[in-house]
Design a protein around this motif. Structure first.
Motif, PDB file in Angstrom:
ATOM      1  N   PRO A 131      14.249  30.268  80.872  1.00 31.92           N
ATOM      2  CA  PRO A 131      15.093  31.291  81.341  1.00 31.92           C
ATOM      3  C   PRO A 131      14.761  32.811  80.940  1.00 31.92           C
ATOM      4  O   PRO A 131      15.625  33.640  81.755  1.00 31.92           O
ATOM      5  CB  PRO A 131      16.066  30.981  80.139  1.00 31.92           C
ATOM      6  CG  PRO A 131      15.500  30.493  78.931  1.00 31.92           C
ATOM      7  CD  PRO A 131      14.433  29.547  79.845  1.00 31.92           C
ATOM      8  N   GLU A 132      13.762  33.098  80.356  1.00 28.47           N
ATOM      9  CA  GLU A 132      13.203  34.359  80.326  1.00 28.47           C
ATOM     10  C   GLU A 132      12.525  35.029  81.619  1.00 28.47           C
ATOM     11  O   GLU A 132      12.009  36.251  81.772  1.00 28.47           O
ATOM     12  CB  GLU A 132      12.234  34.583  79.042  1.00 28.47           C
ATOM     13  CG  GLU A 132      11.067  34.041  79.124  1.00 28.47           C
ATOM     14  CD  GLU A 132      11.000  32.507  78.311  1.00 28.47           C
ATOM     15  OE1 GLU A 132       9.849  31.997  78.174  1.00 28.47           O
ATOM     16  OE2 GLU A 132      12.037  32.098  78.406  1.00 28.47           O
ATOM     17  N   THR A 136      13.463  33.059  87.552  1.00 27.93           N
ATOM     18  CA  THR A 136      14.527  32.133  87.086  1.00 27.93           C
ATOM     19  C   THR A 136      15.881  32.717  86.964  1.00 27.93           C
ATOM     20  O   THR A 136      16.868  32.358  87.248  1.00 27.93           O
ATOM     21  CB  THR A 136      14.295  31.468  85.720  1.00 27.93           C
ATOM     22  OG1 THR A 136      12.924  30.877  85.802  1.00 27.93           O
ATOM     23  CG2 THR A 136      15.105  30.679  85.186  1.00 27.93           C
ATOM     24  N   GLN A 137      15.950  34.150  86.436  1.00 28.72           N
ATOM     25  CA  GLN A 137      17.269  34.878  86.248  1.00 28.72           C
ATOM     26  C   GLN A 137      17.748  35.128  87.564  1.00 28.72           C
ATOM     27  O   GLN A 137      18.908  35.222  88.055  1.00 28.72           O
ATOM     28  CB  GLN A 137      16.936  36.062  85.699  1.00 28.72           C
ATOM     29  CG  GLN A 137      16.534  35.713  84.169  1.00 28.72           C
ATOM     30  CD  GLN A 137      16.012  37.103  83.324  1.00 28.72           C
ATOM     31  OE1 GLN A 137      16.022  38.152  83.633  1.00 28.72           O
ATOM     32  NE2 GLN A 137      15.465  36.799  82.188  1.00 28.72           N
ATOM     33  N   ASP A 140      19.404  32.083  89.135  1.00 30.58           N
ATOM     34  CA  ASP A 140      20.497  31.638  88.396  1.00 30.58           C
ATOM     35  C   ASP A 140      21.620  32.785  88.739  1.00 30.58           C
ATOM     36  O   ASP A 140      22.664  31.993  89.351  1.00 30.58           O
ATOM     37  CB  ASP A 140      20.450  32.162  86.884  1.00 30.58           C
ATOM     38  CG  ASP A 140      19.441  30.939  86.160  1.00 30.58           C
ATOM     39  OD1 ASP A 140      18.874  30.061  86.599  1.00 30.58           O
ATOM     40  OD2 ASP A 140      19.166  31.301  84.986  1.00 30.58           O
ATOM     41  N   ARG A 141      21.198  33.903  89.041  1.00 30.53           N
ATOM     42  CA  ARG A 141      22.544  34.728  89.349  1.00 30.53           C
ATOM     43  C   ARG A 141      22.824  34.295  91.010  1.00 30.53           C
ATOM     44  O   ARG A 141      23.769  34.515  91.382  1.00 30.53           O
ATOM     45  CB  ARG A 141      22.088  36.087  89.487  1.00 30.53           C
ATOM     46  CG  ARG A 141      22.727  37.132  89.706  1.00 30.53           C
ATOM     47  CD  ARG A 141      22.650  38.609  89.265  1.00 30.53           C
ATOM     48  NE  ARG A 141      21.446  39.099  90.089  1.00 30.53           N
ATOM     49  CZ  ARG A 141      20.343  39.224  89.399  1.00 30.53           C
ATOM     50  NH1 ARG A 141      20.095  39.063  88.212  1.00 30.53           N
ATOM     51  NH2 ARG A 141      19.362  39.918  90.189  1.00 30.53           N
ATOM     52  N   HIS A 159      18.085  24.813  81.710  1.00 35.91           N
ATOM     53  CA  HIS A 159      16.811  25.488  81.712  1.00 35.91           C
ATOM     54  C   HIS A 159      15.597  24.471  81.026  1.00 35.91           C
ATOM     55  O   HIS A 159      15.906  23.795  79.974  1.00 35.91           O
ATOM     56  CB  HIS A 159      16.755  26.859  81.021  1.00 35.91           C
ATOM     57  CG  HIS A 159      17.643  27.614  81.868  1.00 35.91           C
ATOM     58  ND1 HIS A 159      18.798  27.978  81.390  1.00 35.91           N
ATOM     59  CD2 HIS A 159      17.516  28.477  82.915  1.00 35.91           C
ATOM     60  CE1 HIS A 159      19.292  29.198  82.238  1.00 35.91           C
ATOM     61  NE2 HIS A 159      18.461  29.185  83.352  1.00 35.91           N
TER      62      HIS A 159
END
Length: 275
Positions: A131-132, A136-137, A140-141, A159
């Motif tokens: 997730p960091e 990935t972020q 996700d968005r 995750h």
């Protein structure tokens, strides 16, 4: 040129992405008589220490930064050393003078979700990476926003560490839930193949009960039956473009960022209209 990777060494041998990326980097560097100095580290702070040592000892002319995080101590650390550096992947907002080489993950995800929606899927989950990580972020968005645009259910995202074990565990959670998804997207091919095995183990027919999509195509994705629908891209070329950009920075002091080709959806037997 240097590359320090904050990944377990066992994962590098199992994950086709990094092996293909490194092959592309090596191919381009070899044409210039350059070598790749590779080291596996345990955390981003140690990675900065490695780059500091390499630069101080004159062992490298520039470095690659992979798996960019938010926040990421490597950005300020490498910039402070004044060494040429190329970010492989989406750059963070604070990347400053570092040059990125990336592809548009949001566009790839839009193609995938649009395809699954056209098949009739309304509940699409994703087994994601760490997730960091910036990419990935962004995924996700993008999944939340695109799912809302297409009228799909709010996506369930789990995750993981990209390993087959974690991919299998996440798939069991999804398949065992009361409100089960009819399609799952995996952030790498290792987890997708593991998820495929779990679906069979739990008596779920692929694709009638569960459609599966792998992010990044590979030989394992193509040899399972039915073969996995996948987001395919030329990963060695991605590495070649990163190496070419870093060589230009070393030669000229700067180089523009480079947007690589967007991953292309290749439909195969693992996706179909839901039962």
């Amino acid at each position: 040129m240097g590359l320090a990777l904050c990944r377990p060494a066992r994962m590098l041998g199992a994950e086709p992405f990094f092996m293909e990326l490194i092959s592309g980097i090596e191919t381009e560097l070899a044409t210039r008589g350059c070598a790749l100095l590779l080291q596996v580290v345990t955390d981003p702070v140690q990675e900065v220490e490695v780059y500091d040592r390499w630069w101080g000892e004159g062992r490298v002319d520039g470095v690659f930064l992979a798996d960019v995080r938010s926040p990421d101590p490597r950005i300020e650390g490498v910039a402070g050393l004044g060494m040429p550096a190329v970010v492989i992947g989406h750059p963070p907002p604070a990347a400053g003078s570092l040059t990125p080489v990336w592809s548009d993950d949001s566009a790839a995800l839009r193609d995938t979700l649009t395809y699954l929606a056209a098949l009739g899927h309304r509940s699409v989950a994703r087994v994601a990476g760490l997730p960091e990580l910036i990419h990935t972020q962004l995924r996700d968005r993008a999944q939340r926003e695109i799912s809302a645009e297409l009228g799909l259910d709010e996506p369930v995202v789990i995750h993981t560490d990209y390993s087959g074990e974690e991919g299998a565990h996440a798939t069991r959670r999804l398949v065992s839930a009361t409100a089960r998804p009819t399609a799952v997207i995996y952030d790498n091919d290792i987890m997708a193949v593991a998820g495929f095995s779990v679906a069979q183990e739990m008596g779920r027919d692929v694709p009638a009960d569960l459609s599966l999509v792998a992010w990044d195509d590979s030989q394992p994705s193509r040899v399972v039956r039915p073969a996995l629908t996948a987001l395919s891209r030329d990963i060695p070329a991605y590495g070649t473009h990163a190496a070419r950009t870093l060589l230009a920075m070393v030669d000229d002091g700067s180089a523009p960022g480079f947007q690589d080709a967007t991953a292309r959806l290749v439909p195969r037997g693992s996706t179909a209209p839901p039962r």
